[in-house]
Motif scaffolding. Structure first.
Motif, PDB file in Angstrom:
ATOM      1  N   ALA A   1     -20.185   1.188  74.286  1.00 37.85           N
ATOM      2  CA  ALA A   1     -21.165   1.444  73.229  1.00 37.85           C
ATOM      3  C   ALA A   1     -20.642   2.279  72.064  1.00 37.85           C
ATOM      4  N   PHE A   2     -19.363   2.542  72.004  1.00 39.37           N
ATOM      5  CA  PHE A   2     -18.821   3.311  70.894  1.00 39.37           C
ATOM      6  C   PHE A   2     -18.726   2.438  69.641  1.00 39.37           C
ATOM      7  N   SER A   3     -18.704   3.044  68.486  1.00 36.57           N
ATOM      8  CA  SER A   3     -18.671   2.279  67.240  1.00 36.57           C
ATOM      9  C   SER A   3     -17.416   1.418  67.146  1.00 36.57           C
ATOM     10  N   ASP A   4     -16.289   1.891  67.701  1.00 34.64           N
ATOM     11  CA  ASP A   4     -15.067   1.079  67.699  1.00 34.64           C
ATOM     12  C   ASP A   4     -15.248  -0.180  68.533  1.00 34.64           C
ATOM     13  N   ASP A   5     -15.972  -0.074  69.642  1.00 33.93           N
ATOM     14  CA  ASP A   5     -16.231  -1.239  70.490  1.00 33.93           C
ATOM     15  C   ASP A   5     -17.096  -2.251  69.746  1.00 33.93           C
ATOM     16  N   ALA A   6     -18.131  -1.766  69.091  1.00 32.48           N
ATOM     17  CA  ALA A   6     -19.018  -2.649  68.325  1.00 32.48           C
ATOM     18  C   ALA A   6     -18.241  -3.318  67.195  1.00 32.48           C
ATOM     19  N   GLN A   7     -17.378  -2.575  66.530  1.00 35.29           N
ATOM     20  CA  GLN A   7     -16.576  -3.133  65.437  1.00 35.29           C
ATOM     21  C   GLN A   7     -15.628  -4.204  65.960  1.00 35.29           C
ATOM     22  N   HIS A   8     -15.017  -3.956  67.116  1.00 35.36           N
ATOM     23  CA  HIS A   8     -14.100  -4.959  67.683  1.00 35.36           C
ATOM     24  C   HIS A   8     -14.856  -6.248  68.021  1.00 35.36           C
ATOM     25  N   CYS A   9     -16.082  -6.128  68.493  1.00 36.34           N
ATOM     26  CA  CYS A   9     -16.901  -7.313  68.774  1.00 36.34           C
ATOM     27  C   CYS A   9     -17.058  -8.157  67.515  1.00 36.34           C
ATOM     28  N   ILE A  10     -17.343  -7.516  66.405  1.00 37.19           N
ATOM     29  CA  ILE A  10     -17.515  -8.220  65.133  1.00 37.19           C
ATOM     30  C   ILE A  10     -16.190  -8.842  64.687  1.00 37.19           C
ATOM     31  N   GLU A  11     -15.104  -8.098  64.849  1.00 36.25           N
ATOM     32  CA  GLU A  11     -13.785  -8.580  64.431  1.00 36.25           C
ATOM     33  C   GLU A  11     -13.360  -9.848  65.154  1.00 36.25           C
ATOM     34  N   VAL A  12     -13.749 -10.006  66.429  1.00 36.87           N
ATOM     35  CA  VAL A  12     -13.348 -11.208  67.176  1.00 36.87           C
ATOM     36  C   VAL A  12     -14.315 -12.368  66.992  1.00 36.87           C
ATOM     37  N   GLY A  13     -15.405 -12.143  66.246  1.00 32.78           N
ATOM     38  CA  GLY A  13     -16.307 -13.255  65.945  1.00 32.78           C
ATOM     39  C   GLY A  13     -17.701 -13.156  66.512  1.00 32.78           C
ATOM     40  N   MET A  14     -18.028 -12.045  67.154  1.00 31.22           N
ATOM     41  CA  MET A  14     -19.399 -11.871  67.623  1.00 31.22           C
ATOM     42  C   MET A  14     -20.282 -11.477  66.440  1.00 31.22           C
ATOM     43  N   ASP A  15     -21.560 -11.717  66.580  1.00 28.43           N
ATOM     44  CA  ASP A  15     -22.492 -11.465  65.488  1.00 28.43           C
ATOM     45  C   ASP A  15     -23.226 -10.139  65.594  1.00 28.43           C
ATOM     46  N   ALA A  16     -23.316  -9.596  66.782  1.00 27.18           N
ATOM     47  CA  ALA A  16     -24.049  -8.350  66.989  1.00 27.18           C
ATOM     48  C   ALA A  16     -23.593  -7.716  68.295  1.00 27.18           C
ATOM     49  N   HIS A  17     -24.020  -6.485  68.504  1.00 29.17           N
ATOM     50  CA  HIS A  17     -23.631  -5.701  69.669  1.00 29.17           C
ATOM     51  C   HIS A  17     -24.866  -4.976  70.184  1.00 29.17           C
ATOM     52  N   ILE A  18     -25.211  -5.199  71.432  1.00 24.22           N
ATOM     53  CA  ILE A  18     -26.334  -4.505  72.069  1.00 24.22           C
ATOM     54  C   ILE A  18     -25.770  -3.697  73.231  1.00 24.22           C
ATOM     55  N   PRO A  19     -25.936  -2.360  73.184  1.00 22.89           N
ATOM     56  CA  PRO A  19     -25.382  -1.534  74.266  1.00 22.89           C
ATOM     57  C   PRO A  19     -26.227  -1.594  75.532  1.00 22.89           C
ATOM     58  N   LYS A  20     -25.558  -1.380  76.660  1.00 31.71           N
ATOM     59  CA  LYS A  20     -26.238  -1.214  77.944  1.00 31.71           C
ATOM     60  C   LYS A  20     -26.351   0.272  78.209  1.00 31.71           C
ATOM     61  N   PRO A  21     -27.336   0.748  78.907  1.00 29.42           N
ATOM     62  CA  PRO A  21     -28.382  -0.057  79.537  1.00 29.42           C
ATOM     63  C   PRO A  21     -29.257  -0.725  78.473  1.00 29.42           C
ATOM     64  N   LEU A  22     -29.714  -1.880  78.823  1.00 30.57           N
ATOM     65  CA  LEU A  22     -30.440  -2.740  77.901  1.00 30.57           C
ATOM     66  C   LEU A  22     -31.776  -2.138  77.502  1.00 30.57           C
ATOM     67  N   ASP A  23     -31.977  -2.022  76.211  1.00 31.54           N
ATOM     68  CA  ASP A  23     -33.267  -1.641  75.642  1.00 31.54           C
ATOM     69  C   ASP A  23     -33.946  -2.954  75.256  1.00 31.54           C
ATOM     70  N   VAL A  24     -34.974  -3.339  75.975  1.00 33.04           N
ATOM     71  CA  VAL A  24     -35.613  -4.641  75.793  1.00 33.04           C
ATOM     72  C   VAL A  24     -36.100  -4.824  74.364  1.00 33.04           C
ATOM     73  N   LYS A  25     -36.705  -3.795  73.802  1.00 35.15           N
ATOM     74  CA  LYS A  25     -37.224  -3.892  72.440  1.00 35.15           C
ATOM     75  C   LYS A  25     -36.089  -4.166  71.446  1.00 35.15           C
ATOM     76  N   GLU A  26     -34.989  -3.443  71.575  1.00 34.65           N
ATOM     77  CA  GLU A  26     -33.846  -3.655  70.693  1.00 34.65           C
ATOM     78  C   GLU A  26     -33.252  -5.046  70.888  1.00 34.65           C
ATOM     79  N   CYS A  27     -33.131  -5.453  72.134  1.00 34.63           N
ATOM     80  CA  CYS A  27     -32.591  -6.771  72.447  1.00 34.63           C
ATOM     81  C   CYS A  27     -33.433  -7.872  71.807  1.00 34.63           C
ATOM     82  N   MET A  28     -34.743  -7.774  71.935  1.00 38.50           N
ATOM     83  CA  MET A  28     -35.632  -8.784  71.362  1.00 38.50           C
ATOM     84  C   MET A  28     -35.568  -8.768  69.834  1.00 38.50           C
ATOM     85  N   CYS A  29     -35.393  -7.600  69.261  1.00 35.21           N
ATOM     86  CA  CYS A  29     -35.273  -7.472  67.808  1.00 35.21           C
ATOM     87  C   CYS A  29     -34.013  -8.183  67.328  1.00 35.21           C
TER      88      CYS A  29
END
Length: 110
Positions: free
Chosen positions: A75-103
């Protein structure tokens, strides 16, 4: 498993891969447009989520631009940035927040 259970309760139909390689194979064997999005864990056996995303994005299919959303304990900002760099569109940290996930899902699926 928890995300699958929670999201199924919203009426979503889900397929589950046990590792990144299986995810790529499931997508590759599906009909074009079968999947609306991929929720990708990062730490998986056989092939991690980063490599699976790169593999999916490199396929010769009309639907390789579908949303790929990381769901990970990294869930660190570097992890989220790496997700975007490899082609992912978004990053949702665990433990899963249902409201955030649905958003996040509604942003990509509506």
């Amino acid at each position: 498993e928890i995300a699958s259970e929670i999201l199924s309760e919203t009426g979503m139909l889900l397929d589950r891969a046990t590792n990144g390689k299986e995810c790529v194979e499931m997508f590759e064997k599906s009909e074009v447009g079968h999947y609306d999005a991929i929720l990708m864990d990062i730490r998986m056996p056989v092939m991690n989520g980063y490599d699976a995303t790169v593999a999916i994005r490199s396929l010769n299919r009309a639907d390789v631009g579908l949303p790929i959303i990381a769901m990970t304990a990294d869930a660190f900002s570097d992890d989220a940035q790496h997700c975007i760099e490899v082609g992912m569109d978004a990053h949702i940290p665990k433990p899963l927040d249902v409201k955030e996930c649905m958003c996040v899902l509604s942003k990509f699926l509506n």
